[in-house]
Design a protein around this motif. Structure first.
Motif, PDB file in Angstrom:
ATOM      1  N   PHE A   1      49.827 -34.731  10.283  1.00  0.00           N
ATOM      2  CA  PHE A   1      49.886 -35.681   9.173  1.00  0.00           C
ATOM      3  C   PHE A   1      49.443 -34.883   7.942  1.00  0.00           C
ATOM      4  CE2 PHE A   1      46.453 -36.158  12.148  1.00  0.00           C
ATOM      5  CZ  PHE A   1      45.276 -36.078  11.419  1.00  0.00           C
ATOM      6  N   PRO A   2      50.404 -34.235   7.246  1.00  0.00           N
ATOM      7  CA  PRO A   2      50.080 -33.260   6.200  1.00  0.00           C
ATOM      8  C   PRO A   2      49.037 -33.773   5.214  1.00  0.00           C
ATOM      9  CG  PRO A   2      52.439 -33.303   6.606  1.00  0.00           C
ATOM     10  CD  PRO A   2      51.854 -34.425   7.411  1.00  0.00           C
ATOM     11  N   ASN A   3      48.030 -32.915   4.941  1.00  0.00           N
ATOM     12  CA  ASN A   3      46.926 -33.298   4.060  1.00  0.00           C
ATOM     13  C   ASN A   3      46.307 -32.041   3.470  1.00  0.00           C
ATOM     14  OD1 ASN A   3      44.349 -32.579   5.864  1.00  0.00           O
ATOM     15  ND2 ASN A   3      45.875 -33.542   7.203  1.00  0.00           N
ATOM     16  N   LYS A   4      45.566 -32.213   2.397  1.00  0.00           N
ATOM     17  CA  LYS A   4      44.999 -31.067   1.671  1.00  0.00           C
ATOM     18  C   LYS A   4      43.891 -30.370   2.440  1.00  0.00           C
ATOM     19  CE  LYS A   4      41.694 -33.859  -0.989  1.00  0.00           C
ATOM     20  NZ  LYS A   4      41.268 -34.252  -2.358  1.00  0.00           N
ATOM     21  N   TYR A   5      43.383 -30.986   3.503  1.00  0.00           N
ATOM     22  CA  TYR A   5      42.295 -30.397   4.275  1.00  0.00           C
ATOM     23  C   TYR A   5      42.790 -29.539   5.446  1.00  0.00           C
ATOM     24  CZ  TYR A   5      39.934 -34.249   1.881  1.00  0.00           C
ATOM     25  OH  TYR A   5      39.469 -35.131   0.937  1.00  0.00           O
ATOM     26  N   SER A   6      44.094 -29.578   5.721  1.00  0.00           N
ATOM     27  CA  SER A   6      44.672 -28.894   6.894  1.00  0.00           C
ATOM     28  C   SER A   6      43.982 -29.350   8.182  1.00  0.00           C
ATOM     29  CB  SER A   6      44.565 -27.365   6.744  1.00  0.00           C
ATOM     30  OG  SER A   6      45.306 -26.926   5.634  1.00  0.00           O
ATOM     31  N   VAL A   7      43.732 -30.638   8.269  1.00  0.00           N
ATOM     32  CA  VAL A   7      43.105 -31.252   9.446  1.00  0.00           C
ATOM     33  C   VAL A   7      44.178 -32.006  10.220  1.00  0.00           C
ATOM     34  CG1 VAL A   7      41.584 -33.164  10.122  1.00  0.00           C
ATOM     35  CG2 VAL A   7      40.749 -31.400   8.573  1.00  0.00           C
ATOM     36  N   TYR A   8      44.103 -31.960  11.543  1.00  0.00           N
ATOM     37  CA  TYR A   8      45.055 -32.683  12.370  1.00  0.00           C
ATOM     38  C   TYR A   8      44.417 -33.017  13.712  1.00  0.00           C
ATOM     39  CZ  TYR A   8      45.818 -27.642  13.128  1.00  0.00           C
ATOM     40  OH  TYR A   8      45.634 -26.297  13.320  1.00  0.00           O
ATOM     41  N   LEU A   9      45.136 -33.750  14.540  1.00  0.00           N
ATOM     42  CA  LEU A   9      44.719 -34.066  15.901  1.00  0.00           C
ATOM     43  C   LEU A   9      45.350 -33.044  16.837  1.00  0.00           C
ATOM     44  CD1 LEU A   9      45.590 -37.891  15.879  1.00  0.00           C
ATOM     45  CD2 LEU A   9      43.342 -36.920  15.480  1.00  0.00           C
ATOM     46  N   HIS A  10      44.609 -32.631  17.867  1.00  0.00           N
ATOM     47  CA  HIS A  10      45.212 -31.692  18.800  1.00  0.00           C
ATOM     48  C   HIS A  10      44.495 -31.693  20.152  1.00  0.00           C
ATOM     49  CE1 HIS A  10      42.048 -28.544  18.451  1.00  0.00           C
ATOM     50  NE2 HIS A  10      42.003 -28.857  17.177  1.00  0.00           N
ATOM     51  N   ASP A  11      45.138 -31.054  21.090  1.00  0.00           N
ATOM     52  CA  ASP A  11      44.606 -30.822  22.430  1.00  0.00           C
ATOM     53  C   ASP A  11      43.559 -29.710  22.354  1.00  0.00           C
ATOM     54  OD1 ASP A  11      44.353 -30.710  25.208  1.00  0.00           O
ATOM     55  OD2 ASP A  11      46.198 -29.569  25.497  1.00  0.00           O
ATOM     56  N   THR A  12      42.918 -29.383  23.457  1.00  0.00           N
ATOM     57  CA  THR A  12      41.972 -28.276  23.504  1.00  0.00           C
ATOM     58  C   THR A  12      41.810 -27.797  24.948  1.00  0.00           C
ATOM     59  OG1 THR A  12      39.653 -27.623  23.135  1.00  0.00           O
ATOM     60  CG2 THR A  12      40.062 -29.920  23.699  1.00  0.00           C
ATOM     61  N   PRO A  13      41.616 -26.494  25.155  1.00  0.00           N
ATOM     62  CA  PRO A  13      41.308 -26.024  26.507  1.00  0.00           C
ATOM     63  C   PRO A  13      39.839 -26.231  26.880  1.00  0.00           C
ATOM     64  CG  PRO A  13      41.508 -24.170  25.000  1.00  0.00           C
ATOM     65  CD  PRO A  13      41.875 -25.391  24.220  1.00  0.00           C
ATOM     66  N   SER A  14      39.000 -26.595  25.908  1.00  0.00           N
ATOM     67  CA  SER A  14      37.554 -26.772  26.161  1.00  0.00           C
ATOM     68  C   SER A  14      37.282 -28.204  26.611  1.00  0.00           C
ATOM     69  CB  SER A  14      36.753 -26.431  24.902  1.00  0.00           C
ATOM     70  OG  SER A  14      37.010 -25.118  24.468  1.00  0.00           O
ATOM     71  N   ARG A  15      37.727 -28.529  27.809  1.00  0.00           N
ATOM     72  CA  ARG A  15      37.656 -29.912  28.290  1.00  0.00           C
ATOM     73  C   ARG A  15      36.224 -30.392  28.528  1.00  0.00           C
ATOM     74  NH1 ARG A  15      41.909 -31.533  26.571  1.00  0.00           N
ATOM     75  NH2 ARG A  15      41.462 -33.429  27.721  1.00  0.00           N
ATOM     76  N   GLN A  16      35.307 -29.470  28.817  1.00  0.00           N
ATOM     77  CA  GLN A  16      33.951 -29.869  29.183  1.00  0.00           C
ATOM     78  C   GLN A  16      33.210 -30.547  28.031  1.00  0.00           C
ATOM     79  OE1 GLN A  16      34.999 -26.825  28.644  1.00  0.00           O
ATOM     80  NE2 GLN A  16      33.566 -25.809  27.244  1.00  0.00           N
ATOM     81  N   LEU A  17      33.647 -30.330  26.795  1.00  0.00           N
ATOM     82  CA  LEU A  17      32.929 -30.878  25.641  1.00  0.00           C
ATOM     83  C   LEU A  17      33.055 -32.398  25.535  1.00  0.00           C
ATOM     84  CD1 LEU A  17      33.746 -28.195  22.912  1.00  0.00           C
ATOM     85  CD2 LEU A  17      31.706 -28.393  24.350  1.00  0.00           C
ATOM     86  N   PHE A  18      34.069 -32.970  26.172  1.00  0.00           N
ATOM     87  CA  PHE A  18      34.235 -34.421  26.094  1.00  0.00           C
ATOM     88  C   PHE A  18      33.167 -35.171  26.892  1.00  0.00           C
ATOM     89  CE2 PHE A  18      38.549 -32.881  25.127  1.00  0.00           C
ATOM     90  CZ  PHE A  18      38.714 -33.503  23.896  1.00  0.00           C
ATOM     91  N   ASP A  19      32.456 -34.487  27.748  1.00  0.00           N
ATOM     92  CA  ASP A  19      31.389 -35.126  28.516  1.00  0.00           C
ATOM     93  C   ASP A  19      30.063 -35.147  27.763  1.00  0.00           C
ATOM     94  OD1 ASP A  19      33.018 -35.663  30.719  1.00  0.00           O
ATOM     95  OD2 ASP A  19      32.706 -33.651  31.555  1.00  0.00           O
ATOM     96  N   LYS A  20      30.015 -34.510  26.602  1.00  0.00           N
ATOM     97  CA  LYS A  20      28.801 -34.510  25.794  1.00  0.00           C
ATOM     98  C   LYS A  20      28.664 -35.839  25.058  1.00  0.00           C
ATOM     99  CE  LYS A  20      27.990 -30.063  26.589  1.00  0.00           C
ATOM    100  NZ  LYS A  20      26.807 -29.560  27.328  1.00  0.00           N
TER     101      LYS A  20
END
Length: 264
Positions: A148-167
């Motif tokens: 969703f183009p924006n001036k911050y270059s921020v977006y939603l994405h996947d990640t290989p660091s799955r363990q962080l979702f348990d924090k």
């Protein structure tokens, strides 16, 4: 109770800033709540956990529209990450580049052999080459991203660091939002927009090649910072003020009215 009342005042003010004509379909991310909610046809259809920006890489608050979903994306690293994190690793060991599926490119987009670079002649600030990570299992964006183009270059994405979702406190990114089950999000959006099923998405991913899929009609995305938000059954949830923003807003709300501010 008084603190909770003030917290409600603060977040009602935040809601006033953005909740105008948002429509009945949207992706909503509550940064302080570490979650993403998908609303289609006026109904909440799905919710998942997210990872947001570190306290010194805060995820910004804004609204935009999702235009594209990218499967098997590459990743063009921001200069700040190349300078602050990658240059030291590459200069110590040029083999780091290929071992992590990166490529170095010059200003014309041509590939540069890291072993042919005279690393001693550069510093992190003068390093002239860009850095791209190829699609694959090591890619920091995982296998799908939502643009969703924006001036911050921020977006939603996947990640290989799955363990962080348990924090419990999930402030680990450089500002973008990592989604716990991004293929599920892609499936729900594309089923609604294009009638796609999960098998079609899985077939695209299995090719290993980058595919761009337009989101039509475009889908509003709201990145919000609410330390209180309403539940759909009329209740409310309270969240920690992870970026320490509540006190400043409360001070502004409690300040005497100054009509001169309206002239600025």
């Amino acid at each position: 109770p008084e603190d909770r009342i003030q917290q409600l005042r603060i977040n009602l003010e935040r809601a006033r800033w953005v909740l105008r004509d948002v429509g009945n379909e949207l992706v909503l991310v509550n940064i302080a709540g570490f979650y993403l909610s998908l609303v289609l046809d006026g109904k909440p259809v799905w919710k998942t956990r997210v990872v947001v920006g570190k306290t010194y890489h805060k995820t910004p608050v804004f609204t935009e529209t999702m235009k594209t979903i990218v499967f098997n994306p590459d990743w063009s690293l921001p200069r700040s990450i190349v300078r602050g994190e990658k240059f030291a690793k590459m200069s110590r060991n040029p083999g780091y580049v290929a071992a992590n599926d990166y490529e170095l490119r010059d200003g014309s987009g041509n590939r540069v052999n890291p072993h042919a670079i005279n690393w001693a002649s550069y510093t992190a600030n003068t390093f002239p080459f860009s850095m791209v990570q190829k699609p694959g299992s090591k890619n920091a964006l995982g296998i799908v991203k939502f643009l969703f183009p924006n001036k911050y270059s921020v977006y939603l994405h996947d990640t290989p660091s799955r363990q962080l979702f348990d924090k419990a406190g999930r402030t680990f990114s450089h500002g973008c939002i990592r989604v716990e089950d991004p293929l599920k999000l892609a499936q729900l959006i594309l089923a609604n927009r294009k009638g796609w099923d999960r098998a079609k998405i899985d077939a695209l991913v299995a090719t290993g090649k980058t595919h761009y899929v337009k989101v039509e009609p475009e889908l509003p995305v709201l990145l919000l910072y609410w330390t209180v938000d309403p539940t759909f059954d009329g209740g409310a949830h309270f969240y920690p003020d992870i970026y320490s923003r509540d006190a400043r807003l409360l001070k502004a709300l409690d300040a005497p009215f100054n009509p001169k501010r309206l002239q600025k």
